[in-house]
Scaffold this motif. Structure first.
Motif, PDB file in Angstrom:
ATOM      1  N   SER A 261     -16.675   7.005 -36.406  1.00 37.52           N
ATOM      2  CA  SER A 261     -16.060   6.605 -35.055  1.00 37.52           C
ATOM      3  C   SER A 261     -15.440   7.619 -34.559  1.00 37.52           C
ATOM      4  O   SER A 261     -14.784   8.608 -34.837  1.00 37.52           O
ATOM      5  CB  SER A 261     -15.203   5.621 -35.565  1.00 37.52           C
ATOM      6  OG  SER A 261     -14.439   5.055 -34.548  1.00 37.52           O
ATOM      7  N   VAL A 262     -15.118   7.489 -33.154  1.00 41.36           N
ATOM      8  CA  VAL A 262     -14.401   8.250 -32.178  1.00 41.36           C
ATOM      9  C   VAL A 262     -13.097   7.727 -32.139  1.00 41.36           C
ATOM     10  O   VAL A 262     -12.226   8.254 -31.495  1.00 41.36           O
ATOM     11  CB  VAL A 262     -15.253   8.420 -30.934  1.00 41.36           C
ATOM     12  CG1 VAL A 262     -16.686   9.118 -30.901  1.00 41.36           C
ATOM     13  CG2 VAL A 262     -15.283   6.877 -30.282  1.00 41.36           C
ATOM     14  N   ASP A 263     -12.977   6.520 -32.706  1.00 41.33           N
ATOM     15  CA  ASP A 263     -11.647   6.003 -32.794  1.00 41.33           C
ATOM     16  C   ASP A 263     -11.125   5.737 -34.089  1.00 41.33           C
ATOM     17  O   ASP A 263     -11.573   4.505 -34.729  1.00 41.33           O
ATOM     18  CB  ASP A 263     -11.850   4.737 -31.923  1.00 41.33           C
ATOM     19  CG  ASP A 263     -10.044   4.038 -31.986  1.00 41.33           C
ATOM     20  OD1 ASP A 263      -9.274   4.269 -32.410  1.00 41.33           O
ATOM     21  OD2 ASP A 263     -10.276   2.683 -31.216  1.00 41.33           O
ATOM     22  N   ALA A 264     -10.527   6.586 -34.854  1.00 43.64           N
ATOM     23  CA  ALA A 264     -10.356   6.688 -36.215  1.00 43.64           C
ATOM     24  C   ALA A 264      -8.923   7.142 -36.464  1.00 43.64           C
ATOM     25  O   ALA A 264      -8.497   8.087 -36.162  1.00 43.64           O
ATOM     26  CB  ALA A 264     -11.151   7.464 -37.070  1.00 43.64           C
ATOM     27  N   THR A 265      -8.039   6.173 -37.092  1.00 44.21           N
ATOM     28  CA  THR A 265      -6.599   6.346 -37.280  1.00 44.21           C
ATOM     29  C   THR A 265      -6.064   6.225 -38.795  1.00 44.21           C
ATOM     30  O   THR A 265      -6.346   5.364 -39.323  1.00 44.21           O
ATOM     31  CB  THR A 265      -5.959   5.354 -36.403  1.00 44.21           C
ATOM     32  OG1 THR A 265      -6.025   5.382 -34.871  1.00 44.21           O
ATOM     33  CG2 THR A 265      -4.331   5.509 -36.394  1.00 44.21           C
ATOM     34  N   LEU A 266      -5.362   7.107 -39.163  1.00 46.27           N
ATOM     35  CA  LEU A 266      -4.710   7.164 -40.415  1.00 46.27           C
ATOM     36  C   LEU A 266      -3.435   6.957 -40.169  1.00 46.27           C
ATOM     37  O   LEU A 266      -2.661   7.508 -39.843  1.00 46.27           O
ATOM     38  CB  LEU A 266      -4.991   8.459 -41.297  1.00 46.27           C
ATOM     39  CG  LEU A 266      -4.217   8.652 -42.869  1.00 46.27           C
ATOM     40  CD1 LEU A 266      -4.963   7.569 -43.625  1.00 46.27           C
ATOM     41  CD2 LEU A 266      -4.626  10.011 -43.080  1.00 46.27           C
ATOM     42  N   ILE A 267      -2.723   5.862 -40.993  1.00 50.17           N
ATOM     43  CA  ILE A 267      -1.555   5.743 -41.376  1.00 50.17           C
ATOM     44  C   ILE A 267      -0.996   5.799 -42.746  1.00 50.17           C
ATOM     45  O   ILE A 267      -1.305   5.051 -43.707  1.00 50.17           O
ATOM     46  CB  ILE A 267      -1.092   4.426 -40.732  1.00 50.17           C
ATOM     47  CG1 ILE A 267      -1.320   4.376 -39.203  1.00 50.17           C
ATOM     48  CG2 ILE A 267       0.593   4.147 -40.713  1.00 50.17           C
ATOM     49  CD1 ILE A 267      -1.098   3.081 -38.476  1.00 50.17           C
ATOM     50  N   LEU A 268      -0.031   6.855 -42.812  1.00 47.28           N
ATOM     51  CA  LEU A 268       0.425   7.057 -44.380  1.00 47.28           C
ATOM     52  C   LEU A 268       1.905   6.450 -44.192  1.00 47.28           C
ATOM     53  O   LEU A 268       2.368   6.898 -43.504  1.00 47.28           O
ATOM     54  CB  LEU A 268       0.322   8.443 -44.828  1.00 47.28           C
ATOM     55  CG  LEU A 268      -1.084   9.072 -44.800  1.00 47.28           C
ATOM     56  CD1 LEU A 268      -0.898  10.509 -44.778  1.00 47.28           C
ATOM     57  CD2 LEU A 268      -2.086   8.247 -45.467  1.00 47.28           C
TER      58      LEU A 268
END
Length: 309
Positions: A261-268
């Motif tokens: 994906s070009v729209d990938a988000t990681l939240i820690l």
């Protein structure tokens, strides 16, 4: 406060419980909005899939987006701390329908858990997606998936093979090819499954054990979900607790890195464990008084899905 770091086409966000999430204003109180909920039973070959369909009370004139919620190991459709029931209410409040299901051997399912496998779970998830797609009130081009822990692994397997998944959210998700994070579980139970066809596994929060079938172990060994995740081109959000000792947050880092994906988000989430601290430390089945991390998780997931679907 939280930090956002752009890595070419990825975003990493680290925040504390006292920080407002970038996706929506801070509000830790559980929503009082109640969607229209209906118990459903979806046919899938030799078994029925119990589920709960949650639909906004104010039905739009045009087809609405919908999300399938996939629970984790030894859980059920409402999830620990009723997180999925709470998420369904928040999604309905912003015009998104949801369908949460019981996998084989869990919740209201009448089948033995030894018939649960990665393949059976994918089949149940696909049956749930098809159930939504066949109804005109839902937009089959705006379907999302949410998966918690092993449910996140199932969500990955479905998304990389199903072209109409527009948004994928994983919570504390397993990620990797082969045994990976399941190694301690294999060390303890695989031999029993080889000898008996299944292994009897006890969980402190369940009154009855679950029978893990040999097929599940063999399919985990052959799993290539991480290598294949590049086939998924839709938006993806991976959320994990920094203090997760069950499935370390590095698994979520791998999900974001592997996705196509070009729209990938990681939240820690700083200070959050595998269950986002939804349960009390003193009572395995009791809610914690402080629901900050859980409420934050629900709010950011809802807002992210609203923006993507």
């Amino acid at each position: 406060m939280f930090m956002r770091l752009s890595l070419v086409r990825r975003f990493i966000i680290v925040f504390t419980a006292v920080a407002c999430v970038m996706f929506m204003p801070c509000s830790w109180a559980e929503t009082s909005f109640k969607p229209n909920e209906t118990a459903v039973s979806i046919s899938n070959g030799d078994h029925l899939i119990p589920g709960i369909l949650a639909v906004p009370k104010n039905i739009a004139d045009k087809p609405m987006p919908a999300v399938v919620l996939l629970h984790g190991t030894a859980s059920q459709k409402n999830e620990v701390g009723n997180l999925y029931q709470r998420l369904a209410a928040k999604l309905a409040e912003v015009g998104i329908a949801s369908l949460r299901i019981d996998f084989i051997g869990t919740g209201d399912s009448t089948m033995d858990y030894r018939f649960y496998s990665l393949r059976s779970a994918q089949g149940d998830a696909l049956a749930a997606i098809n159930y939504l797609s066949e109804q005109h009130r839902f937009d089959k081009e705006r379907i999302g998936l949410v998966g918690f822990s092993q449910g996140g692994l199932i969500a990955q397997l479905v998304a990389e093979n199903k072209t109409n998944i527009k948004g994928l959210v994983t919570w504390s998700s397993v990620a990797g090819d082969g045994i990976g994070a399941f190694q301690p579980f294999f060390d303890q139970y695989y031999g029993e499954a080889q000898n008996n066809g299944y292994a009897v596994v006890h969980f402190p929060w369940r009154p009855q054990p679950l029978n893990f079938g040999l097929q599940w172990f063999d399919e985990i060994k052959e799993n290539k979900s991480l290598s294949d995740l590049g086939a998924y081109k839709g938006a993806i959000l991976a959320v994990a607790g920094r203090e997760d000792t069950t499935v370390p947050y590095e698994s979520s880092e791998r999900i974001v890195a592997a996705a196509g994906s070009v729209d990938a988000t990681l939240i820690l989430v700083k200070g959050a464990n595998h269950l986002f601290n939804v349960l009390s430390d003193n009572d395995k089945n009791g809610l914690a008084e402080d629901q900050v991390h859980a409420d934050n998780l629900l709010s950011l997931t809802t807002s992210w899905l609203k923006q993507r679907l």
